[in-house]
Motif scaffolding. Structure first.
Motif: not given
Length: 328
Positions: A258-287
């Protein structure tokens, strides 16, 4: 070197093809690049327009499940970079048949042909979603796979098939698992281009649930550079996580857009969550950092605004890809 890129007219594949043919990546000098793509809704020849006239490019329109055509395309190939996949979680929830067919059976078709024809290397491009959700810390390559969506399960299956062909048959297979990609030419069904295109159309951004799901963001150029490193310097039979180093909640991501588009939060609508929506992804890329010297080079603070600007300037590219208007 003769390189075949499956899904080479898609988002990640076309970036890699352009990178190779533009000689941006000295690790992958190619006498010929073959693109194998069925041109489904996510494949687009215009993604290859900058290199279409290059005499080193050969385009083959084919389904990766078509064994005879795949076998013909693989003759004389030194390296396969397997990017082709059904990759949209929402679509896999609605109907998973195509995901099993393309991601599992298609990968098997490619592996079998590569084995029979003696292809030197097979780089299998996968996703961090195969690990499932992680509450704290980051998944290493040694973690067991716990996919939660049909899409992630089909990708996990293809990973295991690829690694089995290495262990059973000695095929030189390398597997990568990347964070969420972003950048130009990404289909507008994906989060960032969908959010950007919605605002540009004057429609609100659909935000799942409370917006607190977290993802790590990786610019597609960094991803392709990492793929070249694994393809040329990686170890057969190994898995390499590829991270972007920028973890954000979806709420924070939307605020940046929204900042990059010079817009604001009025352009957001909350919708029902996706089924089985994973809360967080994070990979260790040390290798991949330790073994191959990879680290992300595109700061999100510059990569995201540049991506937003690309979509703003290239509406004729993305607008035809949006089938139906969403409710405001």
């Amino acid at each position: 070197m003769r390189i075949l890129v499956t899904g080479g007219a898609g988002f990640i594949g076309s970036h890699l093809v352009r990178r190779i043919l533009d000689r941006t990546d000295p690790l992958l000098p190619a006498q010929e690049v073959l693109v194998l793509d069925r041109l489904t809704y996510a494949g687009n020849k215009t993604n290859l327009a900058p290199v279409w006239e290059d005499p080193r490019l050969t385009f083959v329109r084919s389904d990766i499940c078509d064994a005879p055509r795949v076998r013909r395309a693989l003759e004389g190939v030194d390296l396969i970079v397997h990017c082709a996949a059904e990759s949209h979680v929402d679509r896999s929830i609605q109907s998973s048949d195509a995901f099993v067919r393309t991601n599992v059976l298609g990968t098997h078709t490619l592996l079998q042909a590569a084995l029979e024809l003696g292809v030197g290397r097979f780089l299998h491009v996968s996703t961090d979603e195969v690990y499932g959700s992680v509450e704290h810390g980051s998944w290493t390559e040694r973690e067991p796979l716990r996919p939660n969506s049909p899409y992630a399960a089909s990708k996990a299956s293809s990973d295991l098939l690829a690694l089995a062909f290495h262990r059973t048959h000695g095929l030189d297979v390398r597997v990568t698992r990347c964070s969420n990609n972003y950048g130009p030419y990404q289909h507008p069904e994906k989060a960032i281009p969908r959010f950007v295109s919605n605002v540009l159309k004057g429609r609100r951004i659909p935000l799942y649930g409370n917006g607190e799901n977290r993802r790590d963001w990786l610019h597609v150029e960094d991803h392709c550079r990492a793929l070249a490193l694994v393809a040329t310097q990686g170890t057969a039979g190994r898995v390499y996580n590829i991270g972007g180093g920028t973890e954000l909640t979806n709420n924070a991501l939307v605020k940046h857009i929204l900042t990059a588009l010079e817009s604001d939060w009025s352009m957001v609508r909350n919708v029902p969550d996706r089924k089985g929506h994973d809360a967080r992804y994070s990979v260790d890329f040390t290798r991949i950092h330790t073994e191959l010297g990879y680290e992300p080079r595109t700061p999100f603070a510059t990569g995201l605004p540049a991506t937003v600007a690309w979509y703003r300037e290239n509406e004729p590219w993305w607008r035809p890809l949006i089938a139906e208007p969403e409710p405001a």
